[in-house]
Scaffold this motif. Structure first.
Motif, PDB file in Angstrom:
ATOM      1  N   GLY A  22       0.815  -1.210   0.000  1.00 43.33           N
ATOM      2  CA  GLY A  22       0.000   0.000   0.000  1.00 43.33           C
ATOM      3  C   GLY A  22       0.847   1.257   0.000  1.00 43.33           C
ATOM      4  O   GLY A  22       0.515   2.250  -0.662  1.00 43.33           O
ATOM      5  N   VAL A  23       1.953   1.236   0.758  1.00 41.46           N
ATOM      6  CA  VAL A  23       2.836   2.395   0.775  1.00 41.46           C
ATOM      7  C   VAL A  23       3.421   2.639  -0.606  1.00 41.46           C
ATOM      8  O   VAL A  23       3.485   3.778  -1.105  1.00 41.46           O
ATOM      9  N   GLY A  24       3.855   1.561  -1.253  1.00 42.92           N
ATOM     10  CA  GLY A  24       4.416   1.717  -2.597  1.00 42.92           C
ATOM     11  C   GLY A  24       3.414   2.272  -3.585  1.00 42.92           C
ATOM     12  O   GLY A  24       3.737   3.139  -4.409  1.00 42.92           O
ATOM     13  N   LEU A  25       2.176   1.761  -3.495  1.00 48.04           N
ATOM     14  CA  LEU A  25       1.148   2.246  -4.427  1.00 48.04           C
ATOM     15  C   LEU A  25       0.785   3.691  -4.133  1.00 48.04           C
ATOM     16  O   LEU A  25       0.546   4.484  -5.061  1.00 48.04           O
ATOM     17  N   LEU A  26       0.761   4.084  -2.863  1.00 45.05           N
ATOM     18  CA  LEU A  26       0.430   5.459  -2.508  1.00 45.05           C
ATOM     19  C   LEU A  26       1.526   6.414  -2.991  1.00 45.05           C
ATOM     20  O   LEU A  26       1.226   7.502  -3.523  1.00 45.05           O
ATOM     21  N   VAL A  27       2.791   6.018  -2.830  1.00 47.13           N
ATOM     22  CA  VAL A  27       3.891   6.851  -3.331  1.00 47.13           C
ATOM     23  C   VAL A  27       3.815   6.970  -4.850  1.00 47.13           C
ATOM     24  O   VAL A  27       4.015   8.058  -5.429  1.00 47.13           O
ATOM     25  N   ALA A  28       3.513   5.853  -5.509  1.00 49.85           N
ATOM     26  CA  ALA A  28       3.385   5.886  -6.969  1.00 49.85           C
ATOM     27  C   ALA A  28       2.255   6.809  -7.404  1.00 49.85           C
ATOM     28  O   ALA A  28       2.375   7.532  -8.410  1.00 49.85           O
ATOM     29  N   ALA A  29       1.146   6.803  -6.656  1.00 50.59           N
ATOM     30  CA  ALA A  29       0.024   7.680  -7.002  1.00 50.59           C
ATOM     31  C   ALA A  29       0.418   9.147  -6.904  1.00 50.59           C
ATOM     32  O   ALA A  29       0.103   9.957  -7.790  1.00 50.59           O
ATOM     33  N   VAL A  30       1.135   9.489  -5.832  1.00 48.96           N
ATOM     34  CA  VAL A  30       1.547  10.887  -5.669  1.00 48.96           C
ATOM     35  C   VAL A  30       2.510  11.296  -6.786  1.00 48.96           C
ATOM     36  O   VAL A  30       2.393  12.391  -7.373  1.00 48.96           O
ATOM     37  N   VAL A  31       3.469  10.423  -7.098  1.00 49.87           N
ATOM     38  CA  VAL A  31       4.448  10.746  -8.142  1.00 49.87           C
ATOM     39  C   VAL A  31       3.771  10.880  -9.491  1.00 49.87           C
ATOM     40  O   VAL A  31       4.036  11.824 -10.271  1.00 49.87           O
ATOM     41  N   LEU A  32       2.900   9.949  -9.821  1.00 51.15           N
ATOM     42  CA  LEU A  32       2.226   9.988 -11.123  1.00 51.15           C
ATOM     43  C   LEU A  32       1.331  11.213 -11.243  1.00 51.15           C
ATOM     44  O   LEU A  32       1.292  11.864 -12.301  1.00 51.15           O
ATOM     45  N   LEU A  33       0.615  11.527 -10.182  1.00 51.99           N
ATOM     46  CA  LEU A  33      -0.230  12.726 -10.246  1.00 51.99           C
ATOM     47  C   LEU A  33       0.622  13.990 -10.383  1.00 51.99           C
ATOM     48  O   LEU A  33       0.270  14.907 -11.147  1.00 51.99           O
ATOM     49  N   GLY A  34       1.730  14.030  -9.652  1.00 51.95           N
ATOM     50  CA  GLY A  34       2.599  15.205  -9.763  1.00 51.95           C
ATOM     51  C   GLY A  34       3.174  15.356 -11.156  1.00 51.95           C
ATOM     52  O   GLY A  34       3.186  16.467 -11.728  1.00 51.95           O
ATOM     53  N   LEU A  35       3.675  14.264 -11.740  1.00 48.19           N
ATOM     54  CA  LEU A  35       4.243  14.328 -13.086  1.00 48.19           C
ATOM     55  C   LEU A  35       3.170  14.629 -14.122  1.00 48.19           C
ATOM     56  O   LEU A  35       3.399  15.379 -15.086  1.00 48.19           O
ATOM     57  N   GLY A  36       1.988  14.019 -13.933  1.00 50.32           N
ATOM     58  CA  GLY A  36       0.929  14.251 -14.914  1.00 50.32           C
ATOM     59  C   GLY A  36       0.489  15.694 -14.976  1.00 50.32           C
ATOM     60  O   GLY A  36       0.314  16.265 -16.068  1.00 50.32           O
ATOM     61  N   PHE A  37       0.306  16.298 -13.813  1.00 49.93           N
ATOM     62  CA  PHE A  37      -0.101  17.699 -13.796  1.00 49.93           C
ATOM     63  C   PHE A  37       1.047  18.628 -14.187  1.00 49.93           C
ATOM     64  O   PHE A  37       0.828  19.661 -14.815  1.00 49.93           O
ATOM     65  N   ARG A  38       2.264  18.252 -13.798  1.00 48.29           N
ATOM     66  CA  ARG A  38       3.396  19.142 -14.078  1.00 48.29           C
ATOM     67  C   ARG A  38       3.721  19.195 -15.555  1.00 48.29           C
ATOM     68  O   ARG A  38       3.980  20.278 -16.115  1.00 48.29           O
ATOM     69  N   PHE A  39       3.696  18.067 -16.218  1.00 46.32           N
ATOM     70  CA  PHE A  39       4.079  18.024 -17.631  1.00 46.32           C
ATOM     71  C   PHE A  39       2.891  17.794 -18.565  1.00 46.32           C
ATOM     72  O   PHE A  39       3.078  17.505 -19.739  1.00 46.32           O
ATOM     73  N   ALA A  40       1.676  17.900 -17.990  1.00 49.49           N
ATOM     74  CA  ALA A  40       0.452  17.803 -18.800  1.00 49.49           C
ATOM     75  C   ALA A  40       0.353  16.466 -19.529  1.00 49.49           C
ATOM     76  O   ALA A  40       0.080  16.415 -20.730  1.00 49.49           O
ATOM     77  N   TYR A  41       0.587  15.368 -18.818  1.00 52.73           N
ATOM     78  CA  TYR A  41       0.402  14.021 -19.352  1.00 52.73           C
ATOM     79  C   TYR A  41      -0.885  13.441 -18.754  1.00 52.73           C
ATOM     80  O   TYR A  41      -0.898  12.995 -17.612  1.00 52.73           O
ATOM     81  N   PRO A  42      -1.971  13.420 -19.507  1.00 54.76           N
ATOM     82  CA  PRO A  42      -3.230  12.889 -18.954  1.00 54.76           C
ATOM     83  C   PRO A  42      -3.137  11.403 -18.595  1.00 54.76           C
ATOM     84  O   PRO A  42      -3.822  10.937 -17.689  1.00 54.76           O
ATOM     85  N   GLU A  43      -2.309  10.647 -19.333  1.00 56.61           N
ATOM     86  CA  GLU A  43      -2.191   9.215 -19.022  1.00 56.61           C
ATOM     87  C   GLU A  43      -1.596   9.008 -17.626  1.00 56.61           C
ATOM     88  O   GLU A  43      -2.055   8.161 -16.855  1.00 56.61           O
ATOM     89  N   LEU A  44      -0.529   9.777 -17.302  1.00 54.94           N
ATOM     90  CA  LEU A  44       0.061   9.645 -15.973  1.00 54.94           C
ATOM     91  C   LEU A  44      -0.906  10.099 -14.884  1.00 54.94           C
ATOM     92  O   LEU A  44      -0.979   9.493 -13.801  1.00 54.94           O
ATOM     93  N   THR A  45      -1.651  11.160 -15.199  1.00 52.88           N
ATOM     94  CA  THR A  45      -2.654  11.636 -14.237  1.00 52.88           C
ATOM     95  C   THR A  45      -3.709  10.577 -13.982  1.00 52.88           C
ATOM     96  O   THR A  45      -4.138  10.343 -12.846  1.00 52.88           O
ATOM     97  N   LEU A  46      -4.154   9.884 -15.050  1.00 55.34           N
ATOM     98  CA  LEU A  46      -5.162   8.845 -14.900  1.00 55.34           C
ATOM     99  C   LEU A  46      -4.633   7.668 -14.078  1.00 55.34           C
ATOM    100  O   LEU A  46      -5.327   7.146 -13.207  1.00 55.34           O
TER     101      LEU A  46
END
Length: 387
Positions: free
Chosen positions: A7-31
């Motif tokens: 769960g910790v790994g998945l939660l960290v991955a969610a934060v990283v993916l959301l941050g990268l998706g919003f930062r670089f405008a990648y909707p796939e990473l945001t999803l």
């Protein structure tokens, strides 16, 4: 509630993916980040569901001698109305965990588990509470909750039959007279009449003075009154085998044997411990708990200078006429304090357990029984003729 490593790994991955998706405008990473976060949230909601369980337990028996069989029956009932319970549970039995399967436990149904309680050592075995772990299907979050109360199983010391009992000292109003094997009746006090009392014991002069019936209360003063003093100082039992002082275990068996023999002979007996005794964080006291239960809960104390205080109390209070002092090889240094009680207690016997060398004859003028264990003490006890 605890989150697993997954769960910790998945939660960290969610934060990283959301941050990268919003930062670089990648909707796939945001999803992907949103999906990972939703999975963790779903896991938390699933694990947070608290099943309604009714837990009861029954010990058979709850008091047992060391080495005798004892079992615990655990009953778990699903008190919910809608959902079946599929849970991981374990019951605590002393220091070990007992798995309890709760698979597809439908509403209103019971699940019963029976297991053995270890009785190889003297002591109080705490059983419970039931610990139920709730996990989500993905294994991201786990929640453990206790159910039910803790039930103790009292493992008493072994009892060895004793055929001989002290004869005691007969006493009168003029003082101690002699040793007698049978009782005599002596006036003790007056009390109010109770329905069923023998009218021959009514004290008419006092009844006329106070205006109501008063009867004489008699006691049998010639019966021996035994005082068992168990030495639970750590210094008295220095030898350890796997962390257990076998000499102290043998002394507990001897104390249990003497107390049981006294009760069977209808003799008053008082058991004292040299050091303080604690039971579940509180004092066991001298009379608030049955003697065998106190022996089951007895532990070694670090107060090595407590013997002098106890012997002073025994000398002042004169709690009986027969004193039995049970100690280990390290307790022979304090036999002088016990020998000083011979003026207050006509009969004093000392039991020394686990000593490599026999106690010198005539130590402090006491009757000393050297024994390896409780069984040998019982055999030596029956051979004592000088009380």
């Amino acid at each position: 509630m605890g989150i697993t490593a997954r769960g910790v790994g998945l939660l960290v991955a969610a934060v990283v993916l959301l941050g990268l998706g919003f930062r670089f405008a990648y909707p796939e990473l945001t999803l992907l980040g949103a999906a990972a976060g939703a999975a963790v949230g779903y896991a938390a909601l699933t694990a947070a569901w608290r099943p309604r369980l009714l837990v009861s337990r029954r010990a058979d028996p709850d008091r047992v001698a060391r080495g005798e069989p004892a079992s615990m029956t655990l009953t778990v009932r699903n008190a919910g109305r809608l959902r079946s319970a599929n849970l991981l549970a374990e019951d605590r039995c002393g220091s070990r965990a007992v798995p309890v399967p709760l698979l597809r436990l439908r509403p209103g149904r019971d699940s019963e588990v029976r297991y053995d309680v270890p009785t190889v050592r003297r002591g109080v075995v705490p059983v419970g509470p039931l610990r139920v772990t709730r996990r989500d299907p993905l294994g991201l979050v786990a929640v453990a909750r206790p159910y039910g109360e803790t039930a103790p199983v009292w493992v008493h010391p072994r009892i060895h039959p004793l055929t001989a009992v002290p004869t005691g000292a007969g006493r009168s109003l003029d003082g101690r007279v002699d040793g007698v094997p049978h009782g005599s009746i002596t006036f003790n006090s007056l009390r109010e009449y109770v329905v069923g009392d023998d009218l021959r014991r009514v004290h008419w002069r006092t009844s006329a003075r106070v205006g109501e019936l008063m009867v004489r209360e008699n006691v049998d003063t010639s019966l021996p009154r035994l005082v068992v003093l168990l030495d639970n100082r750590a210094a008295a039992h220095p030898q350890r085998v796997d962390g257990v002082a076998e000499s102290f275990e043998s002394a507990c068996e001897a104390a249990a044997s003497v107390v049981t023999a006294a009760h069977r002979a209808d003799l008053p007996v008082l058991m004292l411990l040299v050091g303080p005794e604690l039971v579940e964080g509180g004092s066991a006291g001298d009379a608030g708990m049955p003697p065998l239960d106190r022996l089951a809960a007895a532990e070694l104390s670090g107060e090595d200078d407590a013997l002098q205080g106890v012997t002073t109390r025994l000398r002042q209070d004169r709690l009986g006429d027969t004193l039995i002092f049970l100690t280990g090889p390290g307790g022979r240094d304090g036999l002088g304090h016990v020998g000083a009680l011979r003026g207050a207690y006509p009969s004093v016997l000392v039991g020394v357990f686990g000593a490599a060398e026999p106690t010198p004859a005539g130590t402090a003028g006491l009757v000393v029984v050297d024994a390896v264990d409780g069984a040998q003490f019982a055999a030596e006890w029956d051979g004592v003729r000088r009380w």
